[in-house]
Design a protein around this motif. Structure first.
Motif, PDB file in Angstrom:
ATOM      1  N   CYS A   1       0.827  -1.150   0.059  1.00 56.69           N
ATOM      2  CA  CYS A   1      -0.083   0.096   0.102  1.00 56.69           C
ATOM      3  C   CYS A   1       0.927   1.298   0.108  1.00 56.69           C
ATOM      4  CB  CYS A   1      -0.821  -0.005   1.120  1.00 56.69           C
ATOM      5  SG  CYS A   1      -1.945   1.496   1.134  1.00 56.69           S
TER       6      CYS A   1
ATOM      7  N   GLY B 239      -0.823   4.346  -0.227  1.00 54.85           N
ATOM      8  CA  GLY B 239      -1.811   5.380  -0.068  1.00 54.85           C
ATOM      9  C   GLY B 239      -1.025   6.226   1.003  1.00 54.85           C
ATOM     10  N   THR B 240      -1.642   7.519   1.200  1.00 57.79           N
ATOM     11  CA  THR B 240      -0.892   8.513   2.073  1.00 57.79           C
ATOM     12  C   THR B 240      -0.469   7.976   3.491  1.00 57.79           C
ATOM     13  OG1 THR B 240      -2.307  10.048   1.025  1.00 57.79           O
ATOM     14  CG2 THR B 240      -1.367  10.938   2.995  1.00 57.79           C
TER      15      THR B 240
ATOM     16  N   VAL C  51      -5.980   0.713   1.491  1.00 62.67           N
ATOM     17  CA  VAL C  51      -6.607  -0.945   1.515  1.00 62.67           C
ATOM     18  C   VAL C  51      -7.681  -0.634   2.584  1.00 62.67           C
ATOM     19  CG1 VAL C  51      -5.105  -2.036   0.097  1.00 62.67           C
ATOM     20  CG2 VAL C  51      -5.031  -1.902   2.668  1.00 62.67           C
ATOM     21  N   GLY C  52      -7.774   0.641   3.198  1.00 60.98           N
ATOM     22  CA  GLY C  52      -8.636   0.801   4.458  1.00 60.98           C
ATOM     23  C   GLY C  52      -8.123   0.231   5.781  1.00 60.98           C
ATOM     24  N   ALA C  53      -6.813   0.062   5.675  1.00 61.53           N
ATOM     25  CA  ALA C  53      -6.262  -0.360   7.356  1.00 61.53           C
ATOM     26  C   ALA C  53      -5.284   0.681   7.667  1.00 61.53           C
ATOM     27  CB  ALA C  53      -5.831  -1.905   7.190  1.00 61.53           C
ATOM     28  N   CYS C  54      -5.255   1.848   7.662  1.00 55.67           N
ATOM     29  CA  CYS C  54      -4.544   2.938   7.711  1.00 55.67           C
ATOM     30  C   CYS C  54      -3.904   3.001   9.016  1.00 55.67           C
ATOM     31  CB  CYS C  54      -5.163   4.313   7.512  1.00 55.67           C
ATOM     32  SG  CYS C  54      -5.628   4.575   5.953  1.00 55.67           S
TER      33      CYS C  54
ATOM     34  N   VAL D 254       0.979  -1.104   5.022  1.00 53.57           N
ATOM     35  CA  VAL D 254       0.603  -2.456   5.143  1.00 53.57           C
ATOM     36  C   VAL D 254       0.880  -3.251   3.767  1.00 53.57           C
ATOM     37  CG1 VAL D 254      -1.310  -1.932   6.751  1.00 53.57           C
ATOM     38  CG2 VAL D 254      -1.778  -1.874   4.241  1.00 53.57           C
TER      39      VAL D 254
HETATM   40  S1  FES Z   1      -3.012   4.250   3.382  1.00 53.54           S
HETATM   41 FE1  FES Z   1      -2.376   2.276   3.392  1.00 53.54          FE
HETATM   42  S2  FES Z   1      -4.266   1.205   4.253  1.00 53.54           S
HETATM   43 FE2  FES Z   1      -4.856   3.410   4.165  1.00 53.54          FE
END
Ligand code: FES
Length: 168
Positions: A81, A83-84, A124-127, A132
């Motif tokens: 992941c 994501g931010t 993936v919704g596990a920030c 992750v």
């Molecule tokens: S940014 Fe990686 S799980 Fe939300």
């Protein structure tokens, strides 16, 4: 060869089950991706021919949904992941370490034995567990760090060997 490849036979059996219904195109593409792991050109042509759906429409659907892949992927996919939340906690370094351990130059490449590929994914919704990593169908690793990577890679390399042995 299309006719001798069991995966094509399984795909055709599925299409037969649904009576070659063109409105089931997405389901057929899902089934194809389960069987082939990604969607090669000859598979898309096969689907287009069997469901009597123009190739352009098949391609349109495939490119619309990002869960369909038209590029080869490894049998074991490692999704890091970026994501931010994961990125700020070092997701990029985790990604680099996976690439290094597997001898890959960049994200999206497949190892020469076809077993592994590493991919960047969005949140993936596990920030709260950042950074992750998801491996294979359902393995989840939270609070990752680059130094945890070698042990994890070793574990999946063993699994890859077992998969190969099971087929020989
Ligand atoms: S940014 Fe990686 S799980 Fe939300």
């Amino acid at each position: 060869m299309v006719s001798t490849d069991k995966r094509f036979q399984a795909l055709e059996a599925y299409m037969e089950e649904i009576n070659y219904d063109p409105s089931m195109l997405i389901n057929v593409l899902h089934r194809a991706q389960q069987l082939f792991l990604w969607l090669p050109k000859d598979v898309l042509e096969f689907i287009s021919e069997k469901l009597k759906v123009p190739k352009s429409k098949v391609m349109g659907v495939v490119s619309f949904y990002n869960f369909f892949s038209t590029k080869p992927v490894g049998r074991i996919q490692i999704k890091v992941c970026l994501g931010t939340a994961c990125y700020v906690k070092g997701g990029d370094r985790v990604m680099e370490r996976f690439l290094e351990e597997l001898g890959l130059q960049e994200e999206g490449q497949v190892t020469p034995d076809g077993m592994f590929s590493v991919h960047a994914v969005r949140c993936v919704g596990a920030c709260s567990m950042a950074p992750v990593v998801l491996i294979g169908e359902s393995d989840f690793y939270g609070r990752m760090s680059p130094d945890k990577v070698p042990r994890i890679v070793k574990k999946y390399k063993r699994l890859a060997e077992q998969m190969k042995e099971g087929e020989s």
